[in-house]
Design a protein around this motif. Structure first.
Motif, PDB file in Angstrom:
ATOM      1  N   GLU A 221     -39.728 -34.492  11.855  1.00 13.72           N
ATOM      2  CA  GLU A 221     -40.688 -34.445  12.962  1.00 13.72           C
ATOM      3  C   GLU A 221     -40.625 -35.684  13.847  1.00 13.72           C
ATOM      4  O   GLU A 221     -40.978 -35.631  15.029  1.00 13.72           O
ATOM      5  N   THR A 222     -40.197 -36.814  13.281  1.00 16.90           N
ATOM      6  CA  THR A 222     -39.966 -38.020  14.078  1.00 16.90           C
ATOM      7  C   THR A 222     -38.542 -38.498  13.827  1.00 16.90           C
ATOM      8  O   THR A 222     -38.122 -38.627  12.672  1.00 16.90           O
ATOM      9  N   ILE A 223     -37.798 -38.742  14.884  1.00 17.82           N
ATOM     10  CA  ILE A 223     -36.419 -39.211  14.752  1.00 17.82           C
ATOM     11  C   ILE A 223     -36.305 -40.625  15.314  1.00 17.82           C
ATOM     12  O   ILE A 223     -37.185 -41.090  16.047  1.00 17.82           O
ATOM     13  N   ASP A 224     -35.227 -41.296  14.959  1.00 18.24           N
ATOM     14  CA  ASP A 224     -35.050 -42.670  15.425  1.00 18.24           C
ATOM     15  C   ASP A 224     -34.623 -42.727  16.889  1.00 18.24           C
ATOM     16  O   ASP A 224     -35.280 -43.358  17.712  1.00 18.24           O
ATOM     17  N   ILE A 225     -33.507 -42.075  17.199  1.00 19.75           N
ATOM     18  CA  ILE A 225     -32.916 -42.178  18.539  1.00 19.75           C
ATOM     19  C   ILE A 225     -32.675 -40.790  19.107  1.00 19.75           C
ATOM     20  O   ILE A 225     -32.116 -39.918  18.430  1.00 19.75           O
ATOM     21  N   HIS A 226     -33.094 -40.598  20.340  1.00 16.94           N
ATOM     22  CA  HIS A 226     -32.765 -39.380  21.088  1.00 16.94           C
ATOM     23  C   HIS A 226     -32.009 -39.817  22.332  1.00 16.94           C
ATOM     24  O   HIS A 226     -32.472 -40.670  23.087  1.00 16.94           O
ATOM     25  N   GLY A 227     -30.823 -39.239  22.522  1.00 19.07           N
ATOM     26  CA  GLY A 227     -29.985 -39.653  23.648  1.00 19.07           C
ATOM     27  C   GLY A 227     -29.563 -38.499  24.530  1.00 19.07           C
ATOM     28  O   GLY A 227     -29.654 -37.328  24.162  1.00 19.07           O
ATOM     29  N   GLY A 228     -29.062 -38.865  25.712  1.00 20.12           N
ATOM     30  CA  GLY A 228     -28.555 -37.883  26.658  1.00 20.12           C
ATOM     31  C   GLY A 228     -28.305 -38.527  28.009  1.00 20.12           C
ATOM     32  O   GLY A 228     -28.534 -39.726  28.193  1.00 20.12           O
ATOM     33  N   GLY A 229     -27.831 -37.731  28.931  1.00 16.25           N
ATOM     34  CA  GLY A 229     -27.563 -38.234  30.270  1.00 16.25           C
ATOM     35  C   GLY A 229     -28.841 -38.585  31.019  1.00 16.25           C
ATOM     36  O   GLY A 229     -29.917 -38.043  30.738  1.00 16.25           O
ATOM     37  N   GLN A 230     -28.704 -39.478  31.975  1.00 17.05           N
ATOM     38  CA  GLN A 230     -29.849 -39.931  32.781  1.00 17.05           C
ATOM     39  C   GLN A 230     -30.555 -38.766  33.462  1.00 17.05           C
ATOM     40  O   GLN A 230     -31.783 -38.779  33.626  1.00 17.05           O
ATOM     41  N   HIS A 258     -30.569 -43.260  27.592  1.00 14.95           N
ATOM     42  CA  HIS A 258     -29.952 -42.429  28.632  1.00 14.95           C
ATOM     43  C   HIS A 258     -28.772 -43.158  29.263  1.00 14.95           C
ATOM     44  O   HIS A 258     -28.896 -44.304  29.684  1.00 14.95           O
ATOM     45  N   ASN A 259     -27.638 -42.465  29.286  1.00 17.36           N
ATOM     46  CA  ASN A 259     -26.451 -43.067  29.915  1.00 17.36           C
ATOM     47  C   ASN A 259     -26.433 -42.816  31.415  1.00 17.36           C
ATOM     48  O   ASN A 259     -26.996 -41.829  31.896  1.00 17.36           O
ATOM     49  N   GLY A 260     -25.793 -43.725  32.148  1.00 16.11           N
ATOM     50  CA  GLY A 260     -25.704 -43.614  33.600  1.00 16.11           C
ATOM     51  C   GLY A 260     -24.708 -42.555  34.040  1.00 16.11           C
ATOM     52  O   GLY A 260     -23.908 -42.042  33.256  1.00 16.11           O
ATOM     53  N   PHE A 261     -24.768 -42.239  35.324  1.00 24.05           N
ATOM     54  CA  PHE A 261     -23.893 -41.219  35.901  1.00 24.05           C
ATOM     55  C   PHE A 261     -22.469 -41.734  36.069  1.00 24.05           C
ATOM     56  O   PHE A 261     -22.227 -42.936  36.202  1.00 24.05           O
ATOM     57  N   VAL A 262     -21.525 -40.802  36.112  1.00 28.26           N
ATOM     58  CA  VAL A 262     -20.195 -41.071  36.657  1.00 28.26           C
ATOM     59  C   VAL A 262     -20.242 -40.669  38.118  1.00 28.26           C
ATOM     60  O   VAL A 262     -20.706 -39.573  38.457  1.00 28.26           O
ATOM     61  N   THR A 263     -19.799 -41.571  38.984  1.00 30.43           N
ATOM     62  CA  THR A 263     -19.801 -41.283  40.424  1.00 30.43           C
ATOM     63  C   THR A 263     -18.373 -41.133  40.914  1.00 30.43           C
ATOM     64  O   THR A 263     -17.422 -41.588  40.280  1.00 30.43           O
ATOM     65  N   LEU A 297     -13.998 -44.727  29.778  1.00 33.81           N
ATOM     66  CA  LEU A 297     -15.380 -44.277  29.605  1.00 33.81           C
ATOM     67  C   LEU A 297     -16.187 -45.199  28.698  1.00 33.81           C
ATOM     68  O   LEU A 297     -17.399 -45.328  28.866  1.00 33.81           O
ATOM     69  N   ALA A 298     -15.507 -45.841  27.741  1.00 37.31           N
ATOM     70  CA  ALA A 298     -16.225 -46.610  26.723  1.00 37.31           C
ATOM     71  C   ALA A 298     -16.454 -48.064  27.100  1.00 37.31           C
ATOM     72  O   ALA A 298     -17.324 -48.719  26.532  1.00 37.31           O
ATOM     73  N   ALA A 299     -15.688 -48.591  28.048  1.00 37.88           N
ATOM     74  CA  ALA A 299     -15.668 -50.045  28.275  1.00 37.88           C
ATOM     75  C   ALA A 299     -16.719 -50.539  29.265  1.00 37.88           C
ATOM     76  O   ALA A 299     -16.728 -51.713  29.619  1.00 37.88           O
ATOM     77  N   THR A 300     -17.603 -49.670  29.708  1.00 35.02           N
ATOM     78  CA  THR A 300     -18.693 -50.057  30.609  1.00 35.02           C
ATOM     79  C   THR A 300     -20.015 -49.879  29.873  1.00 35.02           C
ATOM     80  O   THR A 300     -20.152 -48.979  29.043  1.00 35.02           O
ATOM     81  N   HIS A 301     -20.995 -50.734  30.171  1.00 36.43           N
ATOM     82  CA  HIS A 301     -22.308 -50.583  29.545  1.00 36.43           C
ATOM     83  C   HIS A 301     -22.826 -49.176  29.802  1.00 36.43           C
ATOM     84  O   HIS A 301     -22.777 -48.680  30.933  1.00 36.43           O
ATOM     85  N   TYR A 302     -23.319 -48.531  28.760  1.00 34.98           N
ATOM     86  CA  TYR A 302     -23.648 -47.107  28.846  1.00 34.98           C
ATOM     87  C   TYR A 302     -24.703 -46.789  29.898  1.00 34.98           C
ATOM     88  O   TYR A 302     -24.739 -45.680  30.443  1.00 34.98           O
ATOM     89  N   ARG A 303     -25.580 -47.747  30.235  1.00 39.73           N
ATOM     90  CA  ARG A 303     -26.641 -47.446  31.205  1.00 39.73           C
ATOM     91  C   ARG A 303     -26.201 -47.629  32.653  1.00 39.73           C
ATOM     92  O   ARG A 303     -26.901 -47.203  33.572  1.00 39.73           O
ATOM     93  N   ARG A 304     -25.067 -48.282  32.851  1.00 39.65           N
ATOM     94  CA  ARG A 304     -24.613 -48.544  34.221  1.00 39.65           C
ATOM     95  C   ARG A 304     -23.861 -47.338  34.784  1.00 39.65           C
ATOM     96  O   ARG A 304     -23.201 -46.612  34.042  1.00 39.65           O
ATOM     97  N   PRO A 305     -23.936 -47.116  36.102  1.00 39.66           N
ATOM     98  CA  PRO A 305     -23.090 -46.070  36.692  1.00 39.66           C
ATOM     99  C   PRO A 305     -21.619 -46.441  36.547  1.00 39.66           C
ATOM    100  O   PRO A 305     -21.268 -47.619  36.488  1.00 39.66           O
ATOM    101  N   LEU A 306     -20.779 -45.450  36.476  1.00 32.90           N
ATOM    102  CA  LEU A 306     -19.339 -45.664  36.285  1.00 32.90           C
ATOM    103  C   LEU A 306     -18.591 -44.916  37.377  1.00 32.90           C
ATOM    104  O   LEU A 306     -18.682 -43.692  37.482  1.00 32.90           O
ATOM    105  N   ARG A 307     -17.879 -45.669  38.208  1.00 31.77           N
ATOM    106  CA  ARG A 307     -17.168 -45.042  39.329  1.00 31.77           C
ATOM    107  C   ARG A 307     -15.791 -44.584  38.881  1.00 31.77           C
ATOM    108  O   ARG A 307     -14.984 -45.365  38.378  1.00 31.77           O
TER     109      ARG A 307
END
Length: 470
Positions: A221-230, A258-263, A297-307
């Motif tokens: 009923e309670t989880i530690d981490i929930h993730g997904g796209g911004q 939440h991870n940032g967008f790919v632009t 894809l992996a070498a940028t901070h997950y929250r930052r947008p990635l061009r």
């Protein structure tokens, strides 16, 4: 001490799991009506990297990532292709597995599907109705959004702001809801797509209910981490919180990530299927070494947008090649290395400082960009050491092992790792599809890879079997 940026509180918080040494982690997976594009791949890789780092730091991670195999888009594609919705879903689940495997994404511990959870969804909705948080009308079931007072907290929106937007919507659905803000839990339909019987009529589940059901069923009923796209923070994750906490009376997830967008393009437009400006992972991993895309894809901070551009992709290729050269040169020097040298302790003390710095950077909200910068510093140190007249096998073997271990956090392998069973099965599917498409180059690559790993294939009328050579 790991600190995570929590979207809910909009600040970094010290990570304290519910159970010591264990992490319950749920990440929203793909809706399987097409090949995933680079933006979808970014989310998959980002959370795989986070999972790998948590495991590196000693946590046992129970990782669940769902598949949405019931959706209006899937039904539309099925009609266009003359297939059933399950056939479309299975086709693109296979493709997702192949593409994820190519990107060295570890399989989820569990990959639940909506179609397998319809009874659970019906039971969940029934509880919400019983508690007064949902209501049925003319075969549909809606959630009473205003009844859940914290609604809007995750996306930092007030109920008044949301009401203005909702009041501008039109359509039959808006006419039958008690409030424009209410959202569908169950949708009555007779459009010829896949449906199920329910206490409220024939239909299928709304989008948001599935993740509440599968996360709480498989992780508690309670989880530690929930993730997904911004882009999932509102309304999807906002609605998940409302549904789950109304049912259980408990906090749904302690940390929201939440991870940032790919632009893409000159104006840095978000990559999206709806905008038609996407590049699929399926295309790229056939045209390039998949390790390059993984590193990109992996070498940028997950929250930052990635061009995504030719230039940025080429830069990732160049940097990865440099790291590979560092590794290979150091491996080569093992041939003439002596057991130990007088200055071993000094070198290893400096090396340990870099390991500590790497952990410090990654502990700070999984800052992959800074972590990779430390790895570049490690590569420089290895290069200088490898060019010495005399080198130590003790030093080289240790730094190569630890250098490799850190790179695997980002899904990078310079030595061919042994394929696991799921990867073999996915490659066999890809090989068979390549042969049907007369893509013999790819088919031969897979055959050669199996040969290198001592895997024997047997093509039979019942399908392809495999075994490892003894």
């Amino acid at each position: 001490m790991i600190r995570i940026y929590n979207t809910l509180s909009r600040q970094k918080e010290v990570f304290q799991p519910i159970e010591e040494g264990k992490v319950r982690m749920y990440v929203c997976g793909p809706t399987v009506y097409n090949y995933i594009h680079v933006g979808n791949g970014r989310s998959t890789v980002a959370f795989d990297t986070i999972r790998r780092y948590l495991e590196y730091r000693g946590y046992a991670v129970h990782y669940v990532s769902n598949v949405t195999d019931v959706d209006d888009k899937i039904i539309r594609v099925a009609k266009e292709l003359g297939m059933t919705a399950p056939e479309v879903a299975n086709k693109f689940i296979t493709a997702f597995t192949e593409d994820s495997t190519a990107l060295q994404v570890k399989p989820a511990d569990l990959q639940p599907r909506v179609m397998d959870h319809i009874p659970d969804i019906l039971s969940f909705i029934a509880v919400l109705i019983e508690k007064g948080y949902a209501y049925a009308v003319d075969g549909d079931v809606y959630y009473r959004t205003r009844k859940f007072h914290p609604y809007g907290q995750l996306s930092d929106q007030s109920i008044d702001e949301l009401e203005v937007g909702a009041s501008q919507r039109t359509g039959d659905e808006q006419q039958i809801k008690e409030d424009p803000l209410d959202f569908a839990l169950w949708k009555k339909t007779n459009d010829g797509g896949i449906t199920w019987d329910s206490p409220w009529g024939v239909g299928r589940p709304g989008w948001h209910i599935e993740c509440s059901v599968m996360a709480t069923k498989h992780l508690g009923e309670t989880i530690d981490i929930h993730g997904g796209g911004q882009d999932l923070a509102f309304p999807h994750h906002e609605n998940e919180i409302a549904q789950s906490e109304a049912k259980t009376g408990k906090t749904f997830a302690n940390y929201w990530m939440h991870n940032g967008f790919v632009t893409i393009g000159e104006i840095d437009e978000k990559m999206s299927k709806s905008l038609g400006n996407f590049v699929t992972v399926h295309e790229l991993v056939q045209q390039h070494d998949p390790q390059i895309l993984r590193f990109f894809l992996a070498a940028t901070h997950y929250r930052r947008p990635l061009r995504f551009s030719q230039t940025s992709f080429k830069e990732a290729e160049t940097n990865l090649a440099r790291l590979r050269t560092t590794y290979e040169n150091a491996r080569f020097r093992l041939k003439d290395a002596v057991e130990s040298l007088a200055d071993d302790e000094t070198f290893l003390a400096q090396w340990e400082q870099l390991i500590a710095l790497f952990i410090q950077e990654m502990d700070d909200d999984f800052n992959a960009a800074n972590g990779i910068t430390v790895i570049y510093e490690m590569a420089k140190k290895i290069n200088v050491y490898s060019q010495k007249e005399r080198v130590s096998s003790v030093v080289l073997e240790r730094v190569l092992a630890e250098f490799s271990e850190l790179l695997t956090i980002f899904g990078i392998y310079f030595e061919q790792k042994e394929l696991i069973d799921d990867e073999i099965e996915a490659l066999i599917v890809e090989r068979n599809q390549a042969r049907l498409a007369k893509n013999f180059a790819r088919s031969d690559e897979i055959r050669d890879l199996f040969k290198e790993q001592g895997i024997v294939l047997e093509d039979t009328p019942q399908g392809t079997r495999w075994r490892r050579e003894k």
